[in-house]
Scaffold this motif. Structure first.
Motif, short mmCIF file in Angstrom:
data_model
loop_
_atom_site.label_atom_id
_atom_site.label_comp_id
_atom_site.label_asym_id
_atom_site.label_seq_id
_atom_site.Cartn_x
_atom_site.Cartn_y
_atom_site.Cartn_z
N LEU A 11 4.90 -1.89 2.56
CA LEU A 11 4.11 -2.99 2.68
C LEU A 11 2.83 -3.00 3.65
O LEU A 11 3.16 -2.56 4.82
N ALA A 40 2.46 -4.47 -12.31
CA ALA A 40 2.91 -5.58 -11.44
C ALA A 40 3.72 -6.63 -12.24
O ALA A 40 3.70 -6.59 -13.52
N PRO A 88 -4.84 -6.99 -2.39
CA PRO A 88 -3.54 -7.64 -3.01
C PRO A 88 -3.21 -7.26 -4.34
O PRO A 88 -2.00 -7.38 -4.68
N THR A 91 -0.90 -4.63 -5.80
CA THR A 91 0.55 -4.78 -5.50
C THR A 91 1.11 -4.64 -6.83
O THR A 91 0.88 -5.03 -7.78
N GLN A 113 7.42 0.98 -4.68
CA GLN A 113 6.90 -0.21 -4.50
C GLN A 113 5.81 -0.24 -3.57
O GLN A 113 6.02 0.35 -2.49
N THR A 115 2.99 -3.08 -1.87
CA THR A 115 2.85 -4.61 -1.73
C THR A 115 1.97 -4.56 -0.59
O THR A 115 1.71 -4.18 0.42
N ALA A 117 -0.42 -7.31 1.28
CA ALA A 117 -0.46 -8.60 1.89
C ALA A 117 -1.79 -9.11 2.16
O ALA A 117 -2.74 -8.34 2.52
#
Length: 118
Positions: A11, A40, A88, A91, A113, A115, A117
């Motif tokens: 993240l 996604a 973003p 992601t 993964q 991600t 933000a």
């Protein structure tokens, strides 16, 4: 068949960087074309980048060109994806894959993964 394991996801904030790694076992990667794909939620899997056995020849999706760099280290049996200026919309679950030709990727990792933000 080559066994692939991705790592390096996480993240991050928009504008940050991440470096994904893909380690292979079972076969040497030097004779494989390697690719990074992503999927996604609610979308189809798409190609992000791929690199020929000759590392000078690469392909990038338009959406990542100039921000992402694919590379390979055959001595370490690994492939990397350097991702800069993350957005973003980057992601997704990122997959590493191996192919014997430019289009047919037959060996896949489990994914890592990413991600981003806002």
């Amino acid at each position: 068949q080559v066994h692939l394991v991705e790592s390096g996801g996480g993240l991050v904030q928009a504008g940050d960087s991440l470096r994904l790694s893909c380690a292979a076992s079972g076969r040497t990667l030097s004779s494989y074309i390697m690719g990074w794909f992503r999927q996604a939620p609610g979308k189809e899997r798409e190609i992000v980048a791929k690199i020929d056995t000759s590392p000078d020849f690469t392909y990038y999706a338009h959406s990542v060109k100039g921000r992402f760099t694919i590379s390979r280290d055959n001595d370490k049996n690994s492939v990397y994806l350097q991702m800069n200026s993350l957005k973003p919309e980057d992601t997704a679950l990122y997959y590493c894959a191996a192919a014997r030709n430019w289009y047919d990727f037959g060996s896949w990792g489990q994914g890592t993964q990413v991600t981003v933000a806002s």
